[in-house]
Design an enzyme around this catalytic site. Structure first.
Site, PDB file in Angstrom:
ATOM      1  N   ASP A 177       0.863  -1.171   0.000  1.00  0.00           N
ATOM      2  CA  ASP A 177       0.000   0.000   0.000  1.00  0.00           C
ATOM      3  C   ASP A 177       0.906   1.230   0.000  1.00  0.00           C
ATOM      4  OD1 ASP A 177      -2.151   1.654  -0.098  1.00  0.00           O
ATOM      5  OD2 ASP A 177      -3.178   0.858   1.643  1.00  0.00           O
TER       6      ASP A 177
HETATM    7  C1  BGC Z   1      -4.883   3.424   0.001  1.00  0.00           C
HETATM    8  C2  BGC Z   1      -5.072   2.432  -1.104  1.00  0.00           C
HETATM    9  C3  BGC Z   1      -4.919   3.106  -2.438  1.00  0.00           C
HETATM   10  C4  BGC Z   1      -3.553   3.738  -2.491  1.00  0.00           C
HETATM   11  C5  BGC Z   1      -3.256   4.411  -3.803  1.00  0.00           C
HETATM   12  C6  BGC Z   1      -3.596   4.203  -0.153  1.00  0.00           C
HETATM   13  O1  BGC Z   1      -3.507   5.240   0.756  1.00  0.00           O
HETATM   14  O2  BGC Z   1      -4.906   2.762   1.237  1.00  0.00           O
HETATM   15  O3  BGC Z   1      -6.325   1.821  -0.999  1.00  0.00           O
HETATM   16  O4  BGC Z   1      -5.086   2.193  -3.468  1.00  0.00           O
HETATM   17  O5  BGC Z   1      -3.463   4.719  -1.463  1.00  0.00           O
HETATM   18  O6  BGC Z   1      -4.026   5.520  -4.019  1.00  0.00           O
END
Ligand code: BGC
Length: 773
Positions: free
Chosen positions: A306
């Protein structure tokens, strides 16, 4: 492509096991077995992957494992050292395997051309984006879609989202989020399928197959990503990014099933999560990523971290610096680094020092290249980047129709006591109150990063399509102050009461008052947890004043999470749950208000009476003291200031017609249990009902929930029509996982419950003398 000929090679034997025990500090987790799934691999693609891999330098391999965010958009905290100039430079050197937050056919073409035409090996980029509920044309928030219980509509919604995103340059979505969640305080409940693993698994499958289609090489399909692996939805006290402490049985039986369903549906990527599990951050968790996902489940796609989660292993206290975080993350099975830069900065060094075996990198790169080949990127890297196709497809009628259909089906009629709904077609004086009724941005919900603010059809605009009644609009106290745009925090107006008197005076003259209240679309989503999940004070006051002036109130409730509205549930005769429904919101709500679509939605998450009941969910355990021993007794599982019941249970939702359930029969044979019952439409209107079948394994070696959803069907019945419904329960539905992660059925007593919500109306029982065959 000119370089393609060199990729053709022999099939690589990936099934080897590699053991690594190189932990230099921290918790010793023993040897890590690295297994690359060998099932269903395409031998031609494997040959190409292997051949390409053999040409790559160590730096180029690491480049494939590096993902950069675009230059103008971020969806997380910006790390140090990621200047635009540096990112372009790395792109040219072949040190970037994927980018996120670059959208638009023209913009994607620019970076894709650099990767394909200016780097040594010309490996195309994966272009990732959070296409979570639509792209430029927005569909209902995922929690709302889940309320439809309509897998075809959900699949279709993902399909058109993929199409619109694909023609805008995107080939990979960070969706579906399949995190089960029981805590309405958590802002990200809007992004998932709610509290139930059975429904959640069906929805995970529908979304994955919708995004990916049958053919990943099609210009209209994109790779999906099951996130966040795992247990992110169990953030303590509903506070986003908080610690998770989840028991083994809950992990196997509640958290994992939708992930497994996504894997079985062929999802090509997973994303790990920000939280820890048993003290080990998911990103550095080898048990989770290698043993379960890539081992037991034989997943052969790849795992992306993530946003910055490799770096966050330092804050978690698992790694003392970025280098060690990179070491732990790759050993644990995180294949791609989203915006930490630690793989790029340290992996080469770690390999040279012998701390990380290069085989681990090869495995990660194979997985990433495999998905690139599967998407057809090598054959046609620019197929997602044609501005003329983009112009033609984005916002097309086909897409608008699908999101409108989805929006109507997502609406839940929570209460309709005086039958104020459906509205009469003519001769009525209807007063509409509330700033949300004219809001053209809020219905877009939170993850609508591809859409322009102000592009949703407002409730007022939807109502204006119907000519027969007189519609008067009074905004009432402004709902929010200031500009609301991602990622700014929302300001809730609690002080400016102007408009209250006007609203009350207008209500006095109305036949029906429609009051649009609840949450703004930016009140839920990532980083938007709340301790109070009721109506903001001023809205509550407005509702009570209006009701005093005229009790014929329909509350049109907008929200991205279950809200605690006990006063409204007791007093307001009609409540229509409209969530945030996306671009076509106003049309969908108006069609339901007027009865052009008879509501069929059912809640995918329990609504509490008070935030103090949270986490509240239907499939809870019995406890040792479930029942009040005698009136007034204290020593049983309850609160002294409120009962245990929810405001609206999981699965609840009414129709403008009524359904009757009768004649429940259960037959057990050696291989299955047959459940049948009769459903009759006894109201005067045609309608649809989501029939629900629950079981309870009454006594088991590991305690089982008081009820578990094990079957559902969306049934259409004409007024007066009835139908016999049959459900088959097999070991898949009757079994559960023990604490070693083994799935089995325990013979013994079971109960079966049937109805139109988790407050079921029919009950029977059966005994399973032996395991099913
Ligand atoms: C979120 C994800 C997301 C990623 C990219 C993160 O902060 O938890 O779900 O896909 O950012 O935007």
């Amino acid at each position: 492509m000119k370089r393609l000929s060199i990729y053709l090679g022999t099939i690589c034997l990936l099934g080897t096991l590699c053991s690594c025990t190189n932990f230099s500090q921290g918790q010793e987790i023993g040897s890590v077995s690295m297994k690359s799934g060998t099932t269903e691999l395409d031998s031609e693609i494997e040959g190409k992957v292997d051949s390409l891999l053999s040409l790559m330098t160590l730096e180029e391999k690491i480049g494939q494992m590096n993902q950069y965010s675009g230059f103008w958009d971020v969806t997380g905290p910006k790390p140090e050292g990621g200047s635009e100039a540096k990112k372009y430079e790395d792109l040219r050197k072949g040190l970037v395997g994927s980018m996120l937050n670059v959208t638009g056919a023209k913009e994607v073409l620019e970076v894709q051309k650099i990767a394909v035409e200016e780097t040594r090996l010309g490996i195309p980029l994966l272009i990732g984006f959070d296409v979570v509920h639509g792209f430029k044309t927005v569909s209902p928030i995922p929690l709302a879609e889940s309320a439809s219980w309509d897998m075809e509509a959900i699949k279709r919604s993902a399909e058109v989202a993929a199409k619109e995103a694909a023609v805008s340059g995107i080939n990979w979505t960070f969706a579906p989020m399949v995190d089960i969640t029981r805590d309405a305080r958590w802002g990200r409940v809007m992004e998932g399928a709610g509290e139930d693993p059975f429904l959640g698994s069906a929805i995970a499958k529908a979304r994955v197959t919708g995004f990916q289609g049958d053919d990943l090489t099609s210009p209209y399909t994109i790779a999906a990503c099951a996130k966040h692996f795992a247990a992110y939805g169990f953030a303590e006290s509903g506070r986003d990014y908080n610690t998770v402490d989840v028991g083994t049985s809950t992990l196997y039986n509640i958290v994992f099933p939708p992930f497994l369903a996504a894997k079985e549906a062929g999802v090509r990527t997973f994303m790990n999560s920000f939280n820890e599990i048993n003290g080990v951050p998911a990103t550095g968790n080898a048990w989770l990523q290698r043993e379960i996902l890539k081992g037991k489940w034989d997943f052969n796609g790849f795992m992306v971290s993530d946003w910055g989660s490799i770096n966050e292993m330092i804050s978690h206290g698992q790694a003392e610096n970025g280098k060690y975080a990179a070491e732990r993350a790759i050993i644990a099975g995180s294949d791609m680094d989203m915006e930490s830069y630690h793989y790029l900065n340290y992996l080469a060094e770690l390999v040279k020092e012998g701390k990380v075996n290069e085989d681990l990198l090869d495995d990660a790169v194979r997985r990433i290249l495999r998905v690139k080949f599967e998407l057809g990127l090598f054959e046609n890297p620019y197929q997602y980047s044609d501005p003329s196709v983009e112009n033609e497809v984005v916002g097309s009628q086909e897409i608008q129709d699908a999101v409108l259909d989805m929006a109507k089906k997502s609406i839940v009629l929570l209460k309709n006591e005086k039958r104020l709904l459906p509205l009469k077609r003519s001769g009525q004086n209807i007063v509409v109150i509330g700033a949300l009724a004219s809001d053209k941005t809020s219905p877009l919900g939170n993850w609508r990063t591809g859409a322009e603010n102000g592009t949703a059809v407002s409730l007022l605009e939807g109502l204006q399509q119907y000519q027969g009644n007189t519609i008067t609009y009074v905004k009432g106290p402004a709902f929010v102050d200031g500009e609301i745009s991602f990622p700014k925090q929302l300001q809730i107006n609690e002080t400016k009461t102007s408009g209250m008197i006007e609203a009350v005076n207008a209500a006095k003259k109305a036949d029906i008052v429609l009051v649009a209240l609840g949450e703004h679309g930016m009140q839920t989503g990532e980083g938007r947890s709340q301790v109070d999940i009721g109506l903001p004070k001023l809205q509550q006051q407005l509702l009570e004043e209006v009701y005093k002036a005229n009790p014929n109130v329909v509350l049109v409730l907008h929200n991205g999470r279950p809200v605690a509205i006990p006063w409204a549930a007791e007093h307001i005769p009609s409540i229509l749950e409209v969530w945030q429904l996306g671009t076509q919101s106003g049309h969908a709500i108006a069609q339901v208000l007027y009865g052009d679509y008879n509501p069929s939605g059912k809640l995918p998450m329990t609504f509490p009476k008070a935030v103090g009941q949270v986490p509240i969910y239907y499939n809870h355990k019995s406890t040792g003291r479930p029942n009040e021993p005698a009136p007034g007794e204290v020593f049983w599982s309850h609160y002294t200031d409120m009962d245990n019941d929810p405001l609206f249970p999981f699965g609840h939702g009414l129709s403008y017609t009524q359904f009757e359930y009768q004649d429940l029969k259960v037959e057990v044979d050696p291989s299955q249990v047959l459940v049948s019952f009769e459903l009759k439409n006894i109201g005067g209107l045609d309608g649809k009902e989501v029939v629900q079948v629950y079981i309870q394994d009454v006594f088991a070696s590991i305690t089982r929930p008081v009820k578990e959803l094990k079957g559902f069907e969306l049934v259409s019945l004409k007024a007066g029509e009835s139908k016999t419904l049959n459900f088959i329960l097999t070991d898949k539905e009757l079994g559960f996982y023990n604490n070693q992660g083994e799935f089995f059925v325990e013979p013994g007593d079971f109960k079966v419950f049937v109805g139109g919500s988790s407050n079921t109306v029919l009950e029977s029982e059966f005994n399973l003398a032996q395991q099913l065959r």
